[in-house]
Design a protein around this motif. Structure first.
Motif, PDB file in Angstrom:
ATOM      1  N   ALA A   1      56.820  25.748 -23.028  1.00 38.36           N
ATOM      2  CA  ALA A   1      57.518  27.039 -23.129  1.00 38.36           C
ATOM      3  C   ALA A   1      58.505  27.023 -24.298  1.00 38.36           C
ATOM      4  O   ALA A   1      58.621  28.019 -25.025  1.00 38.36           O
ATOM      5  N   ALA A   2      59.184  25.921 -24.497  1.00 38.19           N
ATOM      6  CA  ALA A   2      60.110  25.815 -25.630  1.00 38.19           C
ATOM      7  C   ALA A   2      59.360  25.951 -26.953  1.00 38.19           C
ATOM      8  O   ALA A   2      59.842  26.613 -27.886  1.00 38.19           O
ATOM      9  N   ARG A   3      58.167  25.355 -27.043  1.00 33.42           N
ATOM     10  CA  ARG A   3      57.357  25.472 -28.265  1.00 33.42           C
ATOM     11  C   ARG A   3      56.899  26.919 -28.463  1.00 33.42           C
ATOM     12  O   ARG A   3      56.871  27.427 -29.575  1.00 33.42           O
TER      13      ARG A   3
ATOM     14  N   SER B   1      55.710  36.149 -21.765  1.00 32.18           N
ATOM     15  CA  SER B   1      56.624  35.195 -21.140  1.00 32.18           C
ATOM     16  C   SER B   1      56.214  33.776 -21.525  1.00 32.18           C
ATOM     17  O   SER B   1      55.107  33.331 -21.214  1.00 32.18           O
ATOM     18  N   ALA B   2      57.119  33.071 -22.196  1.00 33.72           N
ATOM     19  CA  ALA B   2      56.841  31.693 -22.603  1.00 33.72           C
ATOM     20  C   ALA B   2      56.602  30.813 -21.376  1.00 33.72           C
ATOM     21  O   ALA B   2      55.744  29.928 -21.402  1.00 33.72           O
ATOM     22  N   GLU B   3      57.342  31.052 -20.315  1.00 35.27           N
ATOM     23  CA  GLU B   3      57.204  30.250 -19.100  1.00 35.27           C
ATOM     24  C   GLU B   3      55.847  30.484 -18.435  1.00 35.27           C
ATOM     25  O   GLU B   3      55.170  29.532 -18.035  1.00 35.27           O
ATOM     26  N   LEU B   4      55.452  31.743 -18.319  1.00 35.01           N
ATOM     27  CA  LEU B   4      54.150  32.038 -17.708  1.00 35.01           C
ATOM     28  C   LEU B   4      53.013  31.493 -18.570  1.00 35.01           C
ATOM     29  O   LEU B   4      52.029  30.961 -18.053  1.00 35.01           O
ATOM     30  N   PHE B   5      53.145  31.638 -19.873  1.00 40.28           N
ATOM     31  CA  PHE B   5      52.147  31.090 -20.801  1.00 40.28           C
ATOM     32  C   PHE B   5      52.006  29.587 -20.572  1.00 40.28           C
ATOM     33  O   PHE B   5      50.904  29.056 -20.450  1.00 40.28           O
TER      34      PHE B   5
ATOM     35  N   ALA C   1      50.403  28.788 -17.252  1.00 37.49           N
ATOM     36  CA  ALA C   1      48.977  29.131 -17.318  1.00 37.49           C
ATOM     37  C   ALA C   1      48.205  28.042 -18.048  1.00 37.49           C
ATOM     38  O   ALA C   1      47.135  27.612 -17.613  1.00 37.49           O
ATOM     39  N   LEU C   2      48.751  27.568 -19.169  1.00 41.13           N
ATOM     40  CA  LEU C   2      48.094  26.496 -19.913  1.00 41.13           C
ATOM     41  C   LEU C   2      47.980  25.238 -19.059  1.00 41.13           C
ATOM     42  O   LEU C   2      46.919  24.620 -19.005  1.00 41.13           O
ATOM     43  N   MET C   3      49.058  24.867 -18.387  1.00 43.04           N
ATOM     44  CA  MET C   3      49.010  23.667 -17.538  1.00 43.04           C
ATOM     45  C   MET C   3      47.985  23.836 -16.425  1.00 43.04           C
ATOM     46  O   MET C   3      47.251  22.898 -16.101  1.00 43.04           O
ATOM     47  N   GLY C   4      47.916  25.022 -15.840  1.00 49.53           N
ATOM     48  CA  GLY C   4      46.930  25.270 -14.780  1.00 49.53           C
ATOM     49  C   GLY C   4      45.502  25.180 -15.287  1.00 49.53           C
ATOM     50  O   GLY C   4      44.628  24.599 -14.631  1.00 49.53           O
TER      51      GLY C   4
END
Length: 185
Positions: free
Chosen positions: A118-120, A135-139, A142-145
């Motif tokens: 998310a920071a990146r 949303s950086a956090e949701l992105f 989602a990537l981790m999932g």
């Protein structure tokens, strides 16, 4: 070290609770005193494996990749990051099974990695390469999932093909779209 590789295989196959030091040393072809020269306990060996795995993942996500001008290698940077993450996860399936799925700290590690991602993403947003409303956090989650699911379900899929697919899927949703005036005629 062979002892760690054998320990990883035993822990992955049997789980921490059902793995005995005698199983590890028998499989490694060493004695228990040799095991205790390197580790104070079964827990210490397990913790070292989980710690090494976590540090490698943190390292690949934390690599400095400066945002550039629009179109200056964004796709390549994202593919390289996703590809590096997938490569570590696929490099040693036993270690991945332990550190990414079995360990009590696995969910905390995935949350930490998501925060790093998310920071990146926020840096890319500040550079104007990702849409600000994403949303950086949701992105990141989602990537981790997606990565977690593919690591579990598609172990034979070639990493470069998979990293390209994941990157394209997420970038096409997060990439800043050209304004109508910016579009070629």
């Amino acid at each position: 070290m062979q002892l760690l590789e054998v320990a990883a295989a035993e822990f992955a196959e049997r789980g921490f609770q059902h793995t005995r030091i005698s199983d590890i040393v028998a499989r490694a072809g060493v004695t228990q005193p040799v095991f205790y020269q390197y580790f104070t306990s079964k827990q210490a060996a397990y913790d070292e494996l989980v710690g090494m795995f976590a540090e490698r993942l943190r390292g690949i996500i934390g690599q400095e990749r400066e945002p550039g001008a629009p179109g200056s290698g964004l796709d390549e940077r994202v593919r390289a990051s996703v590809g590096g993450l997938l490569a570590i996860l696929r490099e040693n399936p036993d270690l991945t099974r332990i550190g990414f799925f079995q360990a009590d700290s696995a969910e905390d590690l995935k949350d930490e990695l998501a925060r790093m991602i998310a920071a990146r993403v926020r840096l890319e947003q500040q550079a104007g390469l990702f849409r600000a409303e994403v949303s950086a956090e949701l992105f990141a989650h989602a990537l981790m999932g997606i990565i977690e699911r593919f690591v579990r379900q598609a172990p034979g899929q070639e990493s470069s093909t998979l990293s390209g697919f994941i990157s394209d899927l997420l970038l096409d949703g997060a990439r800043r779209r050209a304004a109508p005036a910016d579009m070629p005629a």
